[in-house]
Each structure stands twice: as structure tokens, then as C-alpha cells.
Enzyme design. Sequence first.
Site, PDB file in Angstrom:
ATOM      1  N   LEU A  92      15.290 -47.478  59.778  1.00 11.89           N
ATOM      2  CA  LEU A  92      16.696 -47.166  59.553  1.00 11.89           C
ATOM      3  C   LEU A  92      17.435 -47.076  60.884  1.00 11.89           C
ATOM      4  O   LEU A  92      16.879 -46.616  61.882  1.00 11.89           O
ATOM      5  CB  LEU A  92      16.839 -45.836  58.804  1.00 11.89           C
ATOM      6  CG  LEU A  92      16.246 -45.789  57.402  1.00 11.89           C
ATOM      7  CD1 LEU A  92      16.408 -44.406  56.802  1.00 11.89           C
ATOM      8  CD2 LEU A  92      16.877 -46.838  56.497  1.00 11.89           C
ATOM      9  N   ASP A 140      13.259 -30.088  52.063  1.00  9.78           N
ATOM     10  CA  ASP A 140      13.035 -29.747  53.478  1.00  9.78           C
ATOM     11  C   ASP A 140      14.215 -30.276  54.292  1.00  9.78           C
ATOM     12  O   ASP A 140      14.045 -30.986  55.278  1.00  9.78           O
ATOM     13  CB  ASP A 140      11.718 -30.349  53.964  1.00  9.78           C
ATOM     14  CG  ASP A 140      11.289 -29.801  55.329  1.00  9.78           C
ATOM     15  OD1 ASP A 140      11.768 -28.715  55.709  1.00  9.78           O
ATOM     16  OD2 ASP A 140      10.490 -30.457  56.016  1.00  9.78           O
TER      17      ASP A 140
END
Length: 266
Positions: A82, A176
Amino acid sequence: MSGLAEHGAALLGGRLLRAEAIGGGSLSSVIRILLDDGREAIAKDGPAPIVEAAMLRAIRASGAPAPEVFGADATGIVMACLPTGPGDADRDLGHAVARLHAATGDRYGWESDYAFGEVAIENAWSEDWPSFWAERRLLCHCRHLDAPLARRLEALAARLAKLLPARPRPVLLHGDLWGGNVLTDGSRVSGLIDPACYHGHAEVDLAMLTLFGGPGSSFREAYGPAEPGFAERVPIYQLWPALVHLRLFGTGYRGMVETRLAAAGA
């Protein structure tokens, strides 16, 4: 690193040309691999790669950004690289988390358990949110704590039915969600990574976002207004990651646990 790199290439059905370690991955190994046909990917090991792959796919299905999973087995997961770059993506993060939380289930938990390193994450389904949080996120740590801390945790857990909503909307949680698990590129979020997904109260992710700093006001403007009583519930929801950090990284995090217990009235 070479074993993970070769395995990642095999999952992609190609031949490895080069591999390099990248930042992050304190509980697992994360590397970038380049195949001889020009393809690039991220390879990662961990406690349950197949479970992580399902979580990343669930995030993408919600419309929130996450890396595409190319393959996974019991040894590792391979996913798309990414883009990352400097900028302020707080507003886009608010929109991304809102999209994530628009995806809902009909009860609390996940289809399988997970783990942070050696710390198990119990996700058995529950119809009652305070019971889920008490049993799966707080009391499960007591046997790993000294007696005074365990007693405070048990006392708080016994009061959760009065402190948490009984049946909040069971949204898809990242699980998370702190700054290190948010990849940004300029003003946009390119991906939410390293999930520990389950269905639960949306405030769990929002509280986690402020545990180690947090986004600016544009995040909340984009996400939407806080529920009444949110500030009082934040320390209860921050207790779980604080306990995980205490178990994983030692007594330096005891103060974080004690501070949240005190703020929650325990």
C-alpha cells in the site's frame, strides 16, 4: 527472513527475486518481496495467518481500506503493498472507521479466536455485551496478574452491567486500532492493517485510537458525534490493550493498567 520470503513467493506462485524487511511487526515478521515477474507483495507470519486474512477481507468488504489478500495458509499471509506518504489523513480516517462500523453482526465476538503473540484473544460468541467484555477481555487476564491487581479487575468486571450498554450495535471492529496500524498517503487512509477483528461496541475502536495519542478533531467531525457517557467508558475499553501490553512487554505498562482501573472506579 529468507524462509518467509520464499514461502510468500510460493503462495503467489512465483519465484523470489529480492526481499527486504520493513518497519512494524513487533509480534511478527513483515517483509516486502519482489518476484522475478515484477510483482511486489507484503509477506507476514503471525499466530493465525488464515484468521488474519479473513479479517482483512471483512474490513475490505465493509468499504473501509485494507490491503488485498493474495494468499494465506497456516504459515503466512501475502498481501498487496500500500502507498504511504506524509500528510494529514485524520478526516479520511473518520470516514473510513465510520464505514467499518457500518458493517454489523447480530451478536458479539468472532468466528474464531486470535492472539497477540502469546496472549490469547478469546472471541466466543455472546448475546450480552457487558458479559463479553468482562469474560473475554478482562477476567481472562486475572490468572496472569498479582492478587491485588486481579482483585481490582474482578471488582470492576462485577459492575460492568451498570457501566456498559447491555446491547450496543455489534459493529465490525478493527480490534487494534492505533496509529501504527493506520497507513496513510497524504490526506487519505490507504489501509487499516494488523487487525484483531470481532463484533462489539464501536467505542472499543474509538477508545483504542486515543490510547497512544490520537487523531485531531477532524476525525470526530467525519466519524460522527460521541455517544452519551463515552468519556466514562473510555478507560474501561482501554483496559484491555493495557493488560495485553502488560503481559507482552512487562511491568513498564502496569501504570497504564492501574490508571485505567482508577479512572473506571476500581
